[in-house]
Motif scaffolding. Sequence first.
Motif, short mmCIF file in Angstrom:
data_model
loop_
_atom_site.label_atom_id
_atom_site.label_comp_id
_atom_site.label_asym_id
_atom_site.label_seq_id
_atom_site.Cartn_x
_atom_site.Cartn_y
_atom_site.Cartn_z
N GLY A 1 2.46 -2.69 2.58
CA GLY A 1 1.83 -3.93 2.15
C GLY A 1 0.51 -4.18 2.85
O GLY A 1 0.03 -3.36 3.63
N LEU B 1 6.10 -8.76 -4.55
CA LEU B 1 7.12 -8.65 -3.52
C LEU B 1 8.36 -9.46 -3.85
O LEU B 1 8.34 -10.38 -4.68
N HIS C 1 -0.05 -7.76 -4.21
CA HIS C 1 1.27 -7.13 -4.06
C HIS C 1 2.37 -7.97 -4.69
O HIS C 1 2.37 -9.20 -4.57
N TRP D 1 3.55 -7.47 -14.54
CA TRP D 1 3.98 -6.88 -13.28
C TRP D 1 5.22 -6.00 -13.44
O TRP D 1 5.51 -5.17 -12.56
N GLN E 1 5.86 -1.35 5.20
CA GLN E 1 6.40 -1.19 3.85
C GLN E 1 5.31 -0.88 2.83
O GLN E 1 5.56 -0.84 1.63
N ALA F 1 9.47 -4.52 -10.25
CA ALA F 1 8.03 -4.26 -10.36
C ALA F 1 7.77 -2.79 -10.66
O ALA F 1 8.40 -1.90 -10.09
N GLU G 1 9.67 -6.63 0.75
CA GLU G 1 9.83 -5.36 0.05
C GLU G 1 9.30 -5.50 -1.38
O GLU G 1 9.24 -6.60 -1.93
N THR G 2 8.93 -4.36 -1.97
CA THR G 2 8.50 -4.39 -3.36
C THR G 2 9.61 -4.94 -4.24
O THR G 2 10.79 -4.60 -4.07
N HIS G 3 9.24 -5.83 -5.17
CA HIS G 3 10.25 -6.41 -6.06
C HIS G 3 10.93 -5.29 -6.85
O HIS G 3 10.26 -4.39 -7.37
N ARG H 1 5.04 -1.23 -9.92
CA ARG H 1 4.44 -0.71 -8.70
C ARG H 1 4.15 -1.89 -7.77
O ARG H 1 4.13 -3.04 -8.19
N ARG H 2 3.91 -1.55 -6.53
CA ARG H 2 3.76 -2.60 -5.52
C ARG H 2 2.43 -3.35 -5.66
O ARG H 2 2.39 -4.56 -5.65
N ASP H 3 1.32 -2.62 -5.76
CA ASP H 3 0.00 -3.23 -5.84
C ASP H 3 -0.50 -3.11 -7.27
O ASP H 3 -0.72 -2.01 -7.77
#
Length: 519
Positions: A153, A196, A194, A251, A151, A208, A203-205, A210-212
Amino acid sequence: MSSPGAAQLFANHQGWGALANELRVHILKELDATDLLSCSKVARAFKTLVDKTPSLRYRLLLYAAGMRDGPPAGGSSVSKRLTLLEEYENTWKTGNIPIRQQPSRGHHKHGGLIVTLDCDESQLDVLRPASFFSGVPERAWHADLSNLLEQGGPDLDPGFGRAYAVDLAQDLLVLMVLPEVDPELEESAFPECHVLSLSGDGETHPLAARRDVYNGSNLGFSSPQADVEIVGDLIGCTVLGMDLCMSVYNWKTGLMIWCDSEWDEEMGEMEYHTRCHILDPTHILKVSKYELIVHRVAEEGKLIDGEIVCNLEMPALADGFEASYCASHIQRPPEPEMSDCSPHFKCDPSLTVLVVEYDISRKSSLQRDNTKLIAVIPISTILARAHASLPTPKISWEDWGALGARLVLMPSRTSYSEHINVFGSRVTISVPRPSQQGMADVVVLDVREGVVHAEGSRSATECEGISILVLDRFTKEVTPVFKNPVEAKMPYRMVRIPQCDVSKSRSGVVSLLSDGLCA
């Protein structure tokens, strides 16, 4: 003694005394707890009315206990809530705070939760233990992180360092991974942070940006360390690698709103640690050396290191003594109201404290015969200074901490940094017994306005293995570490628990739940 004027007011049938009892109660319900408490001290008639009215007694007891009322949707009557809150308060008065045994070893206690990240199984387990009095049921959450790499991560290699924080109310897991680097390959390594979804198994929230979110510096070849905290829309990160980098992100927008760093010019170990904490959406605290520095977050588009609004000095040390910063802790009570949970009452987050630990030692001493200094400071004390108009940002302890904080001194040759747990306004200090494996002596403190000393609390005490000083005034006759007499008079209460079973706790820490303890 009752006020004659107040007594006449009650006797005057053209004034308060002429009102129906229901109307008097309705008027008193409009007062906040501090005003209601003042009224009950003005005249015996006021106190009698409060004592005979469960809803008013409940208001006062919530204030004394450091709690807020739960939602009306909970369905429990005021009388039931009052009874349960009285039972909770009685545990402090008698010194018998209930303790729940955690299910197994190796768990991380986080804000009244028991959190386990199993890297081998790629699974995160969160357990919310049942409360003792507030009506919160036990519940477990499980997040399968086996597909994290697919995913996008991080790699959960067991050899990597990591830090994480969870926010159940927001279905949020913030996971920071610190990759190890082989020095022979001369590669760079950077932290990954990350954002999440717990329910989405990594999975990405969905909210959010972006993920990171992290954009930090090179970790270098040392063993890196990190701390992560969540406060609403903000994530605070402190990473110790080749240098020490602190940053705060929103975030939901993906923007960095504040950052600062310190560089180790000697390229060796840092002589002290520094950490950032989020005080509120516009103020960031930097704990550095022997000072507390408050930054105001800059407006969008301006420098992200913000503006220093105050520099709070700790008590001056006597000649020949030096302080080494060990650790700092803030743990706001999580929001317990969820689809399965409607508590009778809950910890008041506005009473949350900052706890800072220092080792105080003699500069010339070859033997590290240290004194542990633990400062317990309500966040409200710090924010009051941050919001004030000050002629100079530097403020001496006498001008801010004497009435707004508590100091704890523990003479010792060992470090207590791994044995402190914080939840809201309460602090536990656990000291393992060398002669009895799996046993510890524990002190529980509650530091805040409105608290009443529990029966048996003393300013100076020795709980078998724990020597602890909690005084209104520290003089040279008590301790040589301070340059001048030091006052610290924030109200507090204290309970001592000798010989507590911590055999199931990997670190030997007795942690705090919403209305009890967990070992």
